[in-house]
Every structure is written in structure tokens, then in C-alpha cells.
Design a protein around this motif. Structure first.
Motif, PDB file in Angstrom:
ATOM      1  N   UNK A 100       0.851  -1.190   0.000  1.00  0.00           N
ATOM      2  CA  UNK A 100       0.000   0.000   0.000  1.00  0.00           C
ATOM      3  C   UNK A 100       0.883   1.236   0.000  1.00  0.00           C
ATOM      4  N   UNK A 101       0.582   2.164  -0.889  1.00  0.00           N
ATOM      5  CA  UNK A 101       1.315   3.423  -0.964  1.00  0.00           C
ATOM      6  C   UNK A 101       0.349   4.596  -0.843  1.00  0.00           C
ATOM      7  N   UNK A 102       0.811   5.657  -0.206  1.00  0.00           N
ATOM      8  CA  UNK A 102       0.022   6.882  -0.108  1.00  0.00           C
ATOM      9  C   UNK A 102       0.064   7.617  -1.438  1.00  0.00           C
ATOM     10  N   UNK A 103      -1.099   7.909  -1.998  1.00  0.00           N
ATOM     11  CA  UNK A 103      -1.143   8.684  -3.221  1.00  0.00           C
ATOM     12  C   UNK A 103      -0.794  10.140  -2.968  1.00  0.00           C
ATOM     13  N   UNK A 104      -0.356  10.829  -3.998  1.00  0.00           N
ATOM     14  CA  UNK A 104      -0.099  12.270  -3.918  1.00  0.00           C
ATOM     15  C   UNK A 104      -1.347  13.004  -4.369  1.00  0.00           C
ATOM     16  N   UNK A 105      -1.363  14.314  -4.188  1.00  0.00           N
ATOM     17  CA  UNK A 105      -2.474  15.103  -4.705  1.00  0.00           C
ATOM     18  C   UNK A 105      -2.462  15.025  -6.228  1.00  0.00           C
ATOM     19  N   UNK A 106      -3.562  14.580  -6.799  1.00  0.00           N
ATOM     20  CA  UNK A 106      -3.672  14.415  -8.249  1.00  0.00           C
ATOM     21  C   UNK A 106      -5.094  14.784  -8.642  1.00  0.00           C
ATOM     22  N   UNK A 107      -5.299  16.034  -9.015  1.00  0.00           N
ATOM     23  CA  UNK A 107      -6.649  16.510  -9.298  1.00  0.00           C
ATOM     24  C   UNK A 107      -7.183  16.030 -10.640  1.00  0.00           C
ATOM     25  N   UNK A 108      -6.334  15.466 -11.477  1.00  0.00           N
ATOM     26  CA  UNK A 108      -6.814  14.933 -12.745  1.00  0.00           C
ATOM     27  C   UNK A 108      -7.394  13.543 -12.574  1.00  0.00           C
ATOM     28  N   UNK A 109      -6.767  12.734 -11.753  1.00  0.00           N
ATOM     29  CA  UNK A 109      -7.218  11.361 -11.590  1.00  0.00           C
ATOM     30  C   UNK A 109      -7.920  11.096 -10.269  1.00  0.00           C
ATOM     31  N   UNK A 110      -7.763  11.978  -9.307  1.00  0.00           N
ATOM     32  CA  UNK A 110      -8.442  11.844  -8.023  1.00  0.00           C
ATOM     33  C   UNK A 110      -9.272  13.100  -7.780  1.00  0.00           C
ATOM     34  N   UNK A 111     -10.383  12.936  -7.128  1.00  0.00           N
ATOM     35  CA  UNK A 111     -11.089  14.085  -6.549  1.00  0.00           C
ATOM     36  C   UNK A 111     -11.570  13.679  -5.172  1.00  0.00           C
ATOM     37  N   UNK A 112     -11.986  14.665  -4.401  1.00  0.00           N
ATOM     38  CA  UNK A 112     -12.340  14.493  -2.986  1.00  0.00           C
ATOM     39  C   UNK A 112     -11.243  13.761  -2.218  1.00  0.00           C
ATOM     40  N   UNK A 113     -10.032  14.253  -2.355  1.00  0.00           N
ATOM     41  CA  UNK A 113      -8.942  13.757  -1.512  1.00  0.00           C
ATOM     42  C   UNK A 113      -8.995  14.521  -0.191  1.00  0.00           C
ATOM     43  N   UNK A 114      -9.974  14.175   0.597  1.00  0.00           N
ATOM     44  CA  UNK A 114     -10.257  14.900   1.836  1.00  0.00           C
ATOM     45  C   UNK A 114     -10.401  13.904   2.977  1.00  0.00           C
ATOM     46  N   UNK A 115      -9.891  14.264   4.134  1.00  0.00           N
ATOM     47  CA  UNK A 115     -10.160  13.512   5.355  1.00  0.00           C
ATOM     48  C   UNK A 115     -11.023  14.399   6.238  1.00  0.00           C
ATOM     49  N   UNK A 116     -12.305  14.110   6.288  1.00  0.00           N
ATOM     50  CA  UNK A 116     -13.206  14.928   7.091  1.00  0.00           C
ATOM     51  C   UNK A 116     -14.626  14.428   7.005  1.00  0.00           C
TER      52      UNK A 116
END
Length: 744
Positions: A100-116
Motif C-alpha cells: 500500500x502506498x500513499x497517493x499524492x495530490x492528483x486533481x486529474x485522476x483523483x477528486x475528494x482527496x479529503x479527510x473529514x
């Protein structure tokens, strides 16, 4: 949506795949979408859904190794373990073979990268399963083509594909061929009965690194040539920098420079496009740049700064009066109104009214705020612990006048968040410092910085009023007065909405210069205590069993057509009944006094029973029985840890958390004066989870709010006294009781 097997229809244009990895292999992601409503049945046309969430990724190397990227920030809530478990289940690989690896901020392939908001698993559940299932089907199709057979003839187990003749191929054997195939438009998800990974206890994927001290957290991050920064901020809310003298500081060992920042941040204040998590300061600040954190901290104390008052320097007494004025005034915003509340009160046989109040609270993350930044003409490199990485990147771009595409943001594991790291003020300080000095720099706050210049849970008062007529609850009104606002959103539609014919929720607030924001289990962390304590008083006034009152009210909501109602009455009844059973409610041994609550928040249903005993004249919380319905439990071990932690946090802050202000200056600046629950005061927590096949909901926060109410009700049983103010133990003399005074 149920977790049962489903044929899923995919839209090719929304499925991303590539085989151009440097290490070779297959990288697959699928756009996640907002969680389905419970009445939506498969098959689902994903092309018709609103794609606003993030992508999950699978990396399969030619040697068969599987790496799963976890895109959301990890703040201790366990998503770095649970999210990959969901993908691995449908991908059908052995969990002990997965990296398992932590993803980086990637607004093209990820959205809602939020912890809340305890929403990560809820929002991602369906799409994460579909991601794994689609990757598996592509690999099976590749194997079928290689063998010249139909894909339906093949079986898969733990990354090995088997045909009817008993021949096998590993995922690594067909990964290149799979990458060249068409994306399958229909895949079948597993039945819950066939799960091998979901529902099993799995340790935290980072546990070995955590216990051996490997670099994981923001404070651990280092690069060659990095310098350290300490920021001198205003000592009181309502003050701004007027001038400073850094002559002595600049001569101290290890000090590289002393600079001023804040002009860029002030320029952004008031801009509508700046996101709500910015928390930009109106004041300029003095920054020490040094070779070590310790050098920077020492030199910061040597700076002679002058501060000017620009607005009211608030004290707790001032705030208290403001909140009382709001409660007594008529300027409220009504969030929900059913029936005629005023008429219900006018016709009532008995009107019950109580006011509850809570203080400001700091977040007290074990890891103080920190962030790394390196700004060059070509790139802005950011690394650190942040719950809202996309917001942080966008604001840094605005702050420095750069294109957001210039920013590369990496997320570290976070030593606590609790809502504090939703706000990126410390990120923007690091970015502005790095832009000024053009060196890689780590901004680090001390514990005192964190506690005195942070973001706080707002002080709040609730006034709750009930009308009783003919032995029935006929009216209910909740008034909230909060500093900087608090209760907007779905809260008016939580229990008891729909259970009382005449029902109204009103809110009012005044704007303070003290920065406030989300604190673990926003909105409900104090409200649950106030309402659930009040329900016990209603039961007493009606001479009714406390559990039965709640069950009867929930019965009235069954079959409702009111789409505003957020909770499920059957599920809330179920957790309450189990909590009563598991805790031995009403059967406690002599000297043990119990309090019960049932509450819904963050999409989950929770019931808790607290056991209190009197020792040396003082009440002691000995045990809390907690029952949670959060749908399918991905990782029971992690889930129980979340429940236990949430309950203890809730008990501790309700009993001991006290924080205020004197002329704009916080009353505490470290743990020597701020009271937290101690290890020997932590109750035993018996955690239970309702077993069902419903889609998972939140768990990081829902166990905290009910804890205060359960303890308050148990304290009433133990002492005969009602509590209307947190923290409960503020006045120790109030609680010191003689044996003869205990009423049981």
C-alpha cells in the motif's frame, strides 16, 4: 445501496488505464462517484452519475506484485488500510501480498482527496469495489484469450487464474496483455458471503514503521539543504503586527535570517474564490529562519515585537454575554419548522426549558502543525500533513500568483487531525516563507503556538424547550447561539426531527475575531450531550422509562415520507436495544449507576450506556458500552479502535476540557494548564457493531458525540444532580458527595 452481487455497466470514457509505468505493469483507476441512495438497484449506468469524487489505482507488476494506492489523507482513521482492502477484495488477491502506498495530490485522476466528516469509505465504497472487479475481469479476459477459451470458464483465487484443465496463470503473466484489452462494460461484484478480506481483522499497514520510528509523519520529512522556520504570531486575537526588532535574534547561534511575511495572505482576504479552509490571518508575522527547529524557537523568543489592537480583545465573560443576548433575542434563522410550536407551548400542561453551554476547545493534535515547502521558478514542492490537500494547493497558487499545475503536493501520515488540519494556514505560511527565501524550508509550530494561535471549536449555548400535554411530547424547540456559527446543514433533520409534530430549530451567531472551525464530529460533539440529557429530563417529567421514550419517538418516524429525515428509525432502535442488552441496563450491581443515549450523526447510528461509580466521594466513569450500525465493517479491528478512541475522546473532553480567553489571549498554552483525560481515567469501552449487508457509513466520529450524554445521564443517576455545562468536572466541590446523598 446493498452490497450484494451486481452486474455493473461501465462507460469506457470514464475508465482510465495505462501500461506506461516505469516498472512495467498495469495501472487502473476508476472515477468514484457520490454514494448511491439505498433504494438504487443495479445495474447502474455510471455514465449518468455525477463524477465528482476521486480515482483509486491498482498497480500490478510483471512479477505479480500488487500495489494499491490510497488517495485520501491518513489521519489515524484507517483509510490507508481500509480503502485498499476494498479494492483487493474485488481484485481477488491475497492481502498479505499487497503493498500500500500513499497517493499524492492528483486533481486529474483523483477528486475528494479529503479527510473529514467520516465520509471517505462511504463515498468510495461502490467505486472502489468496481475498480477492483474491473481490473480482475480484464486480467481474466487476457488469460482466456491466451488459452483460447471463454472467460466464464475460468476461476480466480488470490491472484491466480485457473482454467478447466487445471492450468494456471498469475496476474503478472497476463498483465501486459490485459493492458491492451477493451475495458469490460459489465462486471460482477462479490456477494458478501464470499468476502475473504472485507470483514477480517487487519493491522494498520503502517504499524511496523510507526512502532520502529520510520519516517512517516510531516515532522519526519527532510531533504538536503533544508532549513527550519518558526513563526511569531500575534499574542492575542484582535491584534496585528505594528513593528519589531530582531537585532538580538539575528546574532543567536544557528540563525540564518529574520524576515516578515503576511502581505500576500492579507491581499487574499475577502476574495470570494478563496476556499473556506484557508483561515488566512489579517496580521503580518515575523519569521526566524535557522539551521534547526530549536535554534529557530530560541531566537523567536528574543524578537521584540510591538502589536496594535485592531478589534475587540475578547474575554470569556464578554463572549458569555454575547451568547446570552443571542438566546434572549429574536434575531434567529429558522432551519426547520414543523407544525405550530408556539401553539403547542401555549396549550401545554407542562413546559420544560433548559440551557446548555460548552467552552472553546483546541484540537490538541499530538503532532504540532508543520509543513515543508520549496518554491522555484519551475515548481512548488509541498509536503506535509493536511486534511484538504486540493484546497491547500489551490490557495497556495492564489497566494503566490502561480498556476496550480506548478504545485506538487505530497501527503504524509498525520499525527492527529480532528478537524484542525482541514485549515491550511500553516501550509500558506510555509509557502510564503519558501517563496521569500527560495530554499527548501520546514515551518514547525511549537505546542504553545498550536494551542494559542490555532483554530478552535466555537463556544456554544443551546436552549431546548419541550411541551408536554396529556402525558405526550407535543412540542420541541432547539435554539443555538454560537460564536461564528455552527449548526448549518443537516443537523435540523436528525433525531428528533419527524418524531414530534410541532418542531423547530433556530440558530444565531455573532462574528468573533477568534478563529473557529470544525472539531472532531462537527456540530454534534456538544449537541448530542445537550439533547440526550434533555431527553432524560423529558422522561422524568413524563414519569416514563428513558429507553422507552426514545423507542416510542422513533416508532413515530417509521414509514415517513419526509425525505429531509437523515436517520433511520429502525436502525437507531436496533442499536439502542442492543446497547441495553449488552450493558445490562437496569441490572447494574449496587453502586453502579447508568446513563443511556441513542444518537445519529455522520451517517451512522450509535447507542451508548455509561457506567459510573462513586469513589472517595467523586464520580468515576468505569465503563461505556457502545453499539454502532455503520453498515458493512471493512476492518473490524480498525473499527473497534475508532469506536474506543472516539468514546474516550468524548468522555475526556466532556468531563475535563476547558478553554477560554482573557483579553483575546487563550487561557492555556500547554498541557500543564489544559486538562485532558488521563490513562487511569479512561473507561473500559465494550464495542459492538450491528452485522448487516448495507453499504458502509462513517466511523471516525460518530462514537464521540453520544459519550458526553451517556456520562451526564449516568452522573444524574449517581448524584441526583443535573449538568448543564461542560466540562462536567469544572467545579469539583459540586461533585463531591457523601454516601448518604447518592439516590441511585
Amino acid at each position: 445501496m446493498s452490497a450484494t452481487s451486481a452486474s455493473i455497466t461501465f462507460s469506457r470514457r470514464n475508465f482510465l488505464r495505462t501500461s506506461s509505468l516505469a516498472s512495467g505493469g498495469l495501472l487502473i483507476g476508476f472515477n468514484l462517484f457520490t454514494a448511491c441512495k439505498s433504494d438504487v438497484k443495479p445495474p447502474i449506468d455510471l455514465a449518468e452519475l455525477n463524477y465528482k469524487d476521486f480515482n483509486a489505482f491498482i498497480k500490478i507488476a510483471k512479477n505479480g506484485a500488487v500495489t494499491i494506492f490510497s488517495p485520501n489523507p491518513e489521519i489515524g482513521q484507517g483509510v490507508k488500510t481500509a480503502m485498499p482492502m476494498i479494492i483487493a477484495e474485488e481484485l481477488d488477491v491475497a492481502w498479505d501480498k499487497v503493498l500500500v502506498e500513499q497517493g499524492v495530490l492528483d486533481t486529474e485522476n483523483y477528486t475528494r482527496q479529503v479527510a473529514g466528516g467520516s465520509q471517505s469509505i462511504r463515498f468510495s465504497w461502490d467505486a472502489l469495489r468496481q475498480t477492483g472487479a474491473t481490473a480482475k475481469q480484464m486480467l481474466v479476459n487476457a488469460a482466456a484469450a491466451k488459452w483460447g477459451v471463454d472467460a466464464s470458464e475460468l476461476s480466480v483465487s488470490e491472484g491466480v487464474i485457473t482454467n478447466a484443465a487445471g492450468k494456471t496463470l498469475g496476474y503478472g503473466d497476463v498483465v501486459d496483455a490485459a493492458a491492451k484489452l477493451e475495458i469490460p462494460e459489465n462486471v460482477v461484484l462479490k456477494e458478501p458471503k464470499d468476502y475473504k478480506i472485507i470483514g477480517t481483522d487487519q493491522v494498520n499497514v503502517d504499524i511496523d514503521k510507526i512502532i520502529t520510528g520510520k519516517p512517516l509523519f510531516g515532522l519526519d520529512y527532510k531533504v538536503d539543504g533544508m532549513v527550519y522556520a518558526a513563526v511569531l504570531r500575534p499574542p492575542a486575537f484582535g491584534q496585528e503586527l505594528e513593528s519589531y526588532d530582531a537585532t538580538e535574534a539575528k546574532t543567536m547561534p544557528g540563525v540564518i535570517d529574520v524576515i516578515k511575511i503576511g502581505e500576500k495572505a492579507k491581499a487574499l482576504l475577502g476574495k470570494e474564490e478563496i476556499n473556506w479552509t484557508a483561515q488566512l490571518s489579517p496580521s503580518e508575522k515575523v519569521v526566524v529562519i535557522a539551521k534547526t527547529t530549536w535554534d529557530a524557537f530560541k531566537a523567536k523568543k528574543a524578537i521584540k515585537a510591538q502589536w496594535k489592537d485592531t478589534s475587540t480583545l475578547e474575554s470569556t465573560e464578554y463572549q458569555d454575554k454575547k451568547l446570552n443576548d443571542l438566546l434572549d433575542g429574536k434575531e434567529f434563522t429558522t432551519l426547520r419548522e414543523d407544525g405550530d410550536v408556539n401553539k403547542a407551548f401555549a396549550q401545554a400542561d407542562n413546559v420544560l426549558e433548559r440551557t446548555y453551554e460548552s467552552p472553546f476547545l483546541p484540537h490538541n493534535c499530538m503532532e504540532p502543525m508543520n509543513f515543508f515547502a520549496h518554491v522555484t521558478d519551475k515548481k512548488i514542492h509541498l509536503v506535509g500533513p493536511i486534511q484538504t490537500p486540493e484546497d491547500a494547493a489551490n490557495t497556495v497558487a492564489e497566494l503566490l500568483g502561480r498556476d496550480v499545475k506548478d504545485i506538487h503536493l505530497e501527503m504524509t501520515r498525520q499525527g492527529g487531525g480532528f478537524g484542525r488540519r482541514l485549515y491550511g494556514d500553516f501550509v500558506y505560511e510555509a509557502a510564503e516563507i519558501a517563496d521569500a527565501i527560495r530554499k527548501p524550508v520546514k515551518m514547525v509550530s511549537s505546542r504553545e503556538d498550536d494551542m494559542t494561535t490555532g483554530v478552535y471549536r466555537p463556544a456554544i449555548k443551546y436552549r431546548i424547550k419541550a411541551a408536554i400535554k396529556g402525558g405526550k411530547l407535543t412540542g420541541y424547540q432547539l435554539k443555538e447561539a454560537a460564536i461564528n456559527g455552527n449548526m448549518y446543514g443537516l443537523i435540523p433533520n436528525f433525531f428528533p426531527a419527524g418524531a414530534v409534530e410541532n418542531y423547530r430549530v433556530d440558530v444565531a451567531n455573532y462574528e468573533s475575531n477568534i478563529t473557529t472551525g470544525a472539531w472532531r464530529a462537527p456540530y454534534t460533539n456538544f449537541l448530542a450531550y445537550a439533547e440526550q440529557s434533555f431527553f432524560d429530563e423529558i422522561a422524568e417529567a413524563m414519569d416514563m422509562d428513558k429507553v422507552q421514550l426514545r423507542l416510542d419517538l422513533l416508532e413515530k418516524v417509521k414509514g415517513t415520507t419526509d425525505e429531509r429525515i437523515q436517520y433511520n428509525p429502525e436502525r437507531l432502535q436496533a442499536v439502542l436495544k442492543m446497547a441495553v442488552d449488552k450493558s445490562g441496563w437496569g441490572k447494574a450491581p449496587e453502586g453502579t449507576y447508568q446513563g443511556v443515549v441513542a444518537y445519529y450523526c455522520h451517517n451512522s447510528h450509535v447507542a451508548e450506556v455509561a457506567d459510573v461509580q462513586i469513589e472517595n466521594g467523586m464520580p468515576v466513569v468505569k465503563k461505556v458500552t457502545c453499539v454502532v450500525d455503520c453498515g458493512i465493517v471493512i476492518n473490524p479491528l480498525g473499527a473497534k479502535n475508532q469506536i474506543v478512541g472516539g468514546v474516550i475522546d468524548g468522555v475526556g473532553h466532556a468531563m475535563y476540557g476547558q478553554f477560554g480567553f482573557k483579553d483575546g489571549v487563550p487561557s492555556s498554552n500547554n498541557y500543564d494548564t489544559y486538562r485532558l483525560i488521563r490513562m487511569n481515567e479512561a473507561p473500559v469501552v465494550d464495542a459492538y457493531m450491528i452485522q448487516n449487508e448495507l453499504s458502509p457509513t462513517g466511523l471516525g466520529e460518530p462514537a464521540l458525540p453520544p459519550a458526553g450524554g451517556a456520562v451526564a445521564n449516568a452522573l444524574r443517576a449517581a448524584t441526583g444532580k443535573r449538568i448543564y455545562k461542560q466540562p462536567f468536572m469544572e467545579d469539583l466541590d459540586f461533585w463531591r458527595v457523601e454516601e448518604k446523598e447518592i439516590i441511585g
